[in-house]
Design a protein around this motif. Structure first.
Motif, PDB file in Angstrom:
ATOM      1  N   UNK A 105     -32.993  35.984  -9.540  1.00 31.54           N
ATOM      2  CA  UNK A 105     -33.823  36.492  -8.450  1.00 31.54           C
ATOM      3  C   UNK A 105     -33.014  37.555  -7.744  1.00 31.54           C
ATOM      4  N   UNK A 106     -33.195  38.804  -8.140  1.00 31.81           N
ATOM      5  CA  UNK A 106     -32.352  39.849  -7.559  1.00 31.81           C
ATOM      6  C   UNK A 106     -32.620  40.004  -6.085  1.00 31.81           C
ATOM      7  N   UNK A 107     -31.559  40.273  -5.359  1.00 35.00           N
ATOM      8  CA  UNK A 107     -31.710  40.586  -3.961  1.00 35.00           C
ATOM      9  C   UNK A 107     -32.287  42.007  -3.878  1.00 35.00           C
ATOM     10  N   UNK A 108     -33.404  42.132  -3.199  1.00 36.05           N
ATOM     11  CA  UNK A 108     -34.028  43.456  -3.063  1.00 36.05           C
ATOM     12  C   UNK A 108     -33.751  43.985  -1.662  1.00 36.05           C
ATOM     13  N   UNK A 109     -33.287  45.210  -1.595  1.00 37.74           N
ATOM     14  CA  UNK A 109     -33.061  45.836  -0.292  1.00 37.74           C
ATOM     15  C   UNK A 109     -33.998  47.043  -0.193  1.00 37.74           C
ATOM     16  N   UNK A 110     -34.693  47.117   0.921  1.00 40.21           N
ATOM     17  CA  UNK A 110     -35.574  48.263   1.113  1.00 40.21           C
ATOM     18  C   UNK A 110     -34.782  49.410   1.720  1.00 40.21           C
ATOM     19  N   UNK A 111     -34.732  50.501   0.976  1.00 41.29           N
ATOM     20  CA  UNK A 111     -34.087  51.691   1.512  1.00 41.29           C
ATOM     21  C   UNK A 111     -35.085  52.440   2.365  1.00 41.29           C
TER      22      UNK A 111
ATOM     23  N   UNK B 161     -34.548  48.670  -3.766  1.00 40.51           N
ATOM     24  CA  UNK B 161     -33.367  48.669  -4.639  1.00 40.51           C
ATOM     25  C   UNK B 161     -32.937  47.247  -4.949  1.00 40.51           C
ATOM     26  N   UNK B 162     -32.386  47.071  -6.145  1.00 40.37           N
ATOM     27  CA  UNK B 162     -31.857  45.756  -6.537  1.00 40.37           C
ATOM     28  C   UNK B 162     -30.339  45.814  -6.657  1.00 40.37           C
ATOM     29  N   UNK B 163     -29.709  44.670  -6.435  1.00 39.81           N
ATOM     30  CA  UNK B 163     -28.246  44.601  -6.510  1.00 39.81           C
ATOM     31  C   UNK B 163     -27.779  44.116  -7.890  1.00 39.81           C
TER      32      UNK B 163
ATOM     33  N   UNK C 178     -19.805  39.187 -16.645  1.00 39.64           N
ATOM     34  CA  UNK C 178     -20.770  40.265 -16.908  1.00 39.64           C
ATOM     35  C   UNK C 178     -21.461  40.567 -15.581  1.00 39.64           C
ATOM     36  N   UNK C 179     -22.112  41.705 -15.492  1.00 42.53           N
ATOM     37  CA  UNK C 179     -22.786  42.006 -14.211  1.00 42.53           C
ATOM     38  C   UNK C 179     -24.079  41.222 -14.083  1.00 42.53           C
ATOM     39  N   UNK C 180     -23.978  39.900 -14.086  1.00 40.34           N
ATOM     40  CA  UNK C 180     -25.159  39.027 -14.073  1.00 40.34           C
ATOM     41  C   UNK C 180     -25.463  38.466 -12.701  1.00 40.34           C
ATOM     42  N   UNK C 181     -24.651  38.791 -11.723  1.00 41.87           N
ATOM     43  CA  UNK C 181     -24.835  38.243 -10.382  1.00 41.87           C
ATOM     44  C   UNK C 181     -25.721  39.222  -9.614  1.00 41.87           C
ATOM     45  N   UNK C 182     -26.759  38.685  -8.963  1.00 43.89           N
ATOM     46  CA  UNK C 182     -27.769  39.590  -8.424  1.00 43.89           C
ATOM     47  C   UNK C 182     -27.891  39.606  -6.899  1.00 43.89           C
ATOM     48  N   UNK C 183     -26.991  38.946  -6.214  1.00 41.79           N
ATOM     49  CA  UNK C 183     -27.065  38.993  -4.757  1.00 41.79           C
ATOM     50  C   UNK C 183     -25.830  38.391  -4.119  1.00 41.79           C
TER      51      UNK C 183
ATOM     52  N   UNK D   1     -16.915  38.224   1.173  1.00 39.95           N
ATOM     53  CA  UNK D   1     -17.482  38.778  -0.064  1.00 39.95           C
ATOM     54  C   UNK D   1     -18.963  39.077   0.142  1.00 39.95           C
ATOM     55  N   UNK D   2     -19.661  38.135   0.777  1.00 36.56           N
ATOM     56  CA  UNK D   2     -21.095  38.349   1.004  1.00 36.56           C
ATOM     57  C   UNK D   2     -21.330  39.542   1.929  1.00 36.56           C
ATOM     58  N   UNK D   3     -20.535  39.611   2.990  1.00 35.56           N
ATOM     59  CA  UNK D   3     -20.705  40.739   3.925  1.00 35.56           C
ATOM     60  C   UNK D   3     -20.396  42.059   3.223  1.00 35.56           C
ATOM     61  N   UNK D   4     -19.317  42.066   2.433  1.00 33.56           N
ATOM     62  CA  UNK D   4     -18.893  43.293   1.769  1.00 33.56           C
ATOM     63  C   UNK D   4     -19.961  43.790   0.796  1.00 33.56           C
ATOM     64  N   UNK D   5     -20.555  42.857   0.039  1.00 39.00           N
ATOM     65  CA  UNK D   5     -21.589  43.250  -0.931  1.00 39.00           C
ATOM     66  C   UNK D   5     -22.764  43.889  -0.206  1.00 39.00           C
ATOM     67  N   UNK D   6     -23.157  43.255   0.866  1.00 37.80           N
ATOM     68  CA  UNK D   6     -24.295  43.735   1.647  1.00 37.80           C
ATOM     69  C   UNK D   6     -24.052  45.167   2.174  1.00 37.80           C
ATOM     70  N   UNK D   7     -22.918  45.373   2.814  1.00 35.76           N
ATOM     71  CA  UNK D   7     -22.692  46.711   3.414  1.00 35.76           C
ATOM     72  C   UNK D   7     -22.442  47.756   2.333  1.00 35.76           C
TER      73      UNK D   7
END
Ligand code: ADP
Ligand code: MG
Length: 504
Positions: free
Chosen positions: A10-16, A21-23, A175-180, A251-257
């Protein structure tokens, strides 16, 4: 075995400002091998030792010194690979990664670029009860850690501590399998849990024992699926690598920003530049550390001081036979064997020491569910209050087992059991003996209960009348009898006797 059905990511979706956009996230986790000696020397890996006291000549890069591979470290890395259901490469090799840094006296790091010890594996990440995701492991290679430069001890000087130089690390590349962000945190925690069960890394994140480089990119919906179908990274966005993170919260904060920074760039018509960045928790932003170097920048070449690493399948099989029960299996067994809920089984298996404690309680007690209840609600609660670890719990598993056995056999009531637990916690002692010596045994003897009920009824004629017209008030009598017996009467027996005596 667990019947795990993997849920679609379930990719994290961010509205630009313009688009959705998906992570996409891939992690490189550096886990310190739980070995007492370094990867290529006999120097100690003890944490917190006097600076530069655990340094062999080879760690200090002295000319003419030769590295000798520590078989124990390789065995632990193989064990880790097997625990992550990964392919073990019987033939691997060490390479030199050349760069200059004051805390790297050799002038190169010995790592494994071309032929890693461990190949493809997987980590099953639990997101919530019943929801699990699969993150593929690309490889695990074994490498040396660098030392430590200390810049904040003197205004004009920097210091170097080589104690960490040459300590064995496993770099576990996903692998780049982590989505949020939440998935990234859950992935690291699951990996840490597996390593701690295996005993191959002690997973102490605060001491940098487990740290992660977090690669983040953003893409448009549908692009990730195209990458999965074709394996072509061109469908994904350009990634930035956030270095050296040792807290899941950061880590969570860094990914988000970082994701938001990239989205703003791309929507502004600019390009994301592949680079290494650092997260500043104070400012809540990532900032560039160095432009991303390619493998050729390091002039990698096979280390001529070390022979290729050849291991035998029989040795791998021996290590495989020594694998302990892993978290997913243990959790599933707790559910089936003891009838626990998946949630409780998850709580009890989160830390390997907790799971062992719980099982020991069941062994000296009577009932899995009751034991789970007492471990989770009473023991964990009490330990937390005192900020104690399970390892120095004043109540041993055997003592708690005896307490639950006393409850199960109706020797004590649940309420008295709490008093008993507190006595054992603060004073110690054998629960059975304490119950006898302090007269805590539950009164189930109907004669004694009858006498107590009769006395309360005789002393409260007005209440008797009220209760007879309103049976709900019978509870008041039960309370009085419990009080009169110091909480030792069996509440069910008292209730029955009260009903009978009041003619309800
Ligand atoms: P390097 O050492 O250059 O960082 P590695 O191959 O060791 O390269 O690690 C690359 C990491 O980046 C892996 O965890 C991989 O899954 C991840 N990754 C690769 N492409 C992307 C991408 N587009 N977005 C996010 N992560 C990525
Ligand atoms: Mg890397």
């Amino acid at each position: 075995m667990l019947d795990l059905t993997y849920d679609a990511p379930a990719p994290r979706v961010i509205q630009g400002a313009r688009d959705d956009w998906e992570l996409v996230i891939g992690l490189e986790v550096h886990a310190q091998v739980a070995s007492r000696a370094k990867l290529f020397s006999g120097a100690s890996t003890e944490f917190g030792a006097e600076p530069n006291s655990n340094v062999a000549f080879v760690d200090a890069g002295m000319p003419g010194m030769l590295p000798v591979v520590n078989e124990g470290c390789i065995a632990l890395a193989v064990k880790t690979g097997l625990g992550l259901k990964a392919a073990i490469n019987l033939s691997s090799a060490f390479d030199r990664k050349n760069y200059f840094y004051p805390d790297l006296p050799q002038g190169y790091q010995i790592s494994q670029l071309y032929h890693p010890l461990v190949g493809e594996g997987e980590v099953i990440v639990d997101m919530a009860p019943g929801i699990a995701r699969r993150v593929r492991i690309e490889r695990i290679h074994v490498e040396q850690d660098a030392g430590k430069s200390i810049h904040d001890m003197d205004p004009t000087k920097s210091f170097v501590d080589l104690n960490r130089t040459g300590v064995a690390l496993m770099e576990i590349v996903s692998r780049p399998d982590v989505r949020g962000p939440e998935e990234a945190a859950a992935y690291i925690l699951k990996l840490r849990q597996i390593l701690r069960y295996l005993g191959t890394c002690n997973g102490d994140m605060q001491n940098g024992n487990l740290r992660a480089d977090v690669n983040v990119s953003v893409c448009r919906p549908g692009d990730y699926e195209r990458y999965q179908e074709t394996g072509d990274f061109a469908h994904l966005g350009t990634r930035c690598e956030i270095k050296n993170m040792n807290s899941t919260r950061f880590i969570q904060q860094a990914i988000e920003v970082e994701a938001r920074r990239q989205i703003a760039l791309v929507e502004d018509g600019r390009a994301v530049v592949q680079e290494t960045r650092l997260f500043d928790p104070g400012k809540g932003e990532t900032r560039p550390m160095r432009s991303k170097e390619e493998a050729h920048d390091y002039r990698y070449f096979p280390d001529p001081d070390l022979l290729p690493l050849e291991i035998e399948q029989a040795w791998v099989d021996e290590i495989a036979a020594s694998l302990p029960e892993l978290p997913d299996e243990k959790k599933a067994r707790f559910v089936t064997e003891f009838g626990l809920s998946e949630y409780d089984a998850g709580v009890l298996t989160a830390e390997v020491e907790d799971a062992a404690y719980f099982e020991a309680v069941v062994t000296s007690g009577a009932d899995g569910k009751l034991a789970a209840n007492w471990v989770i609600n009473e023991l964990f609660g009490r330990l937390k209050k005192d900020d104690r670890a399970i390892g120095d719990s004043p109540v041993s598993a055997e003592q708690l087992g005896k307490i639950t056995a006393l409850i199960k056999s109706d020797a004590i009531s649940g309420k008295i059991a709490k008093d008993l637990f507190e006595i054992v916690y603060t004073e110690g002692g054998d629960p059975e003996r304490i119950v006898e010596e302090r007269g805590m045994r539950q009164v189930t003897d109907t004669g004694a209960i009858e006498t107590a009920v009769d006395e309360v009824i005789a002393a409260n004629p007005a209440q008797v009348e009220k209760a007879q017209s309103n049976p709900k008030l019978a509870g008041w009598f039960v309370g009085q009898v419990m009080k009169a017996t110091g909480g030792k009467a069996n509440p069910a027996a008292v209730n029955q006797m009260v009903q009978q005596k009041l003619g309800l």
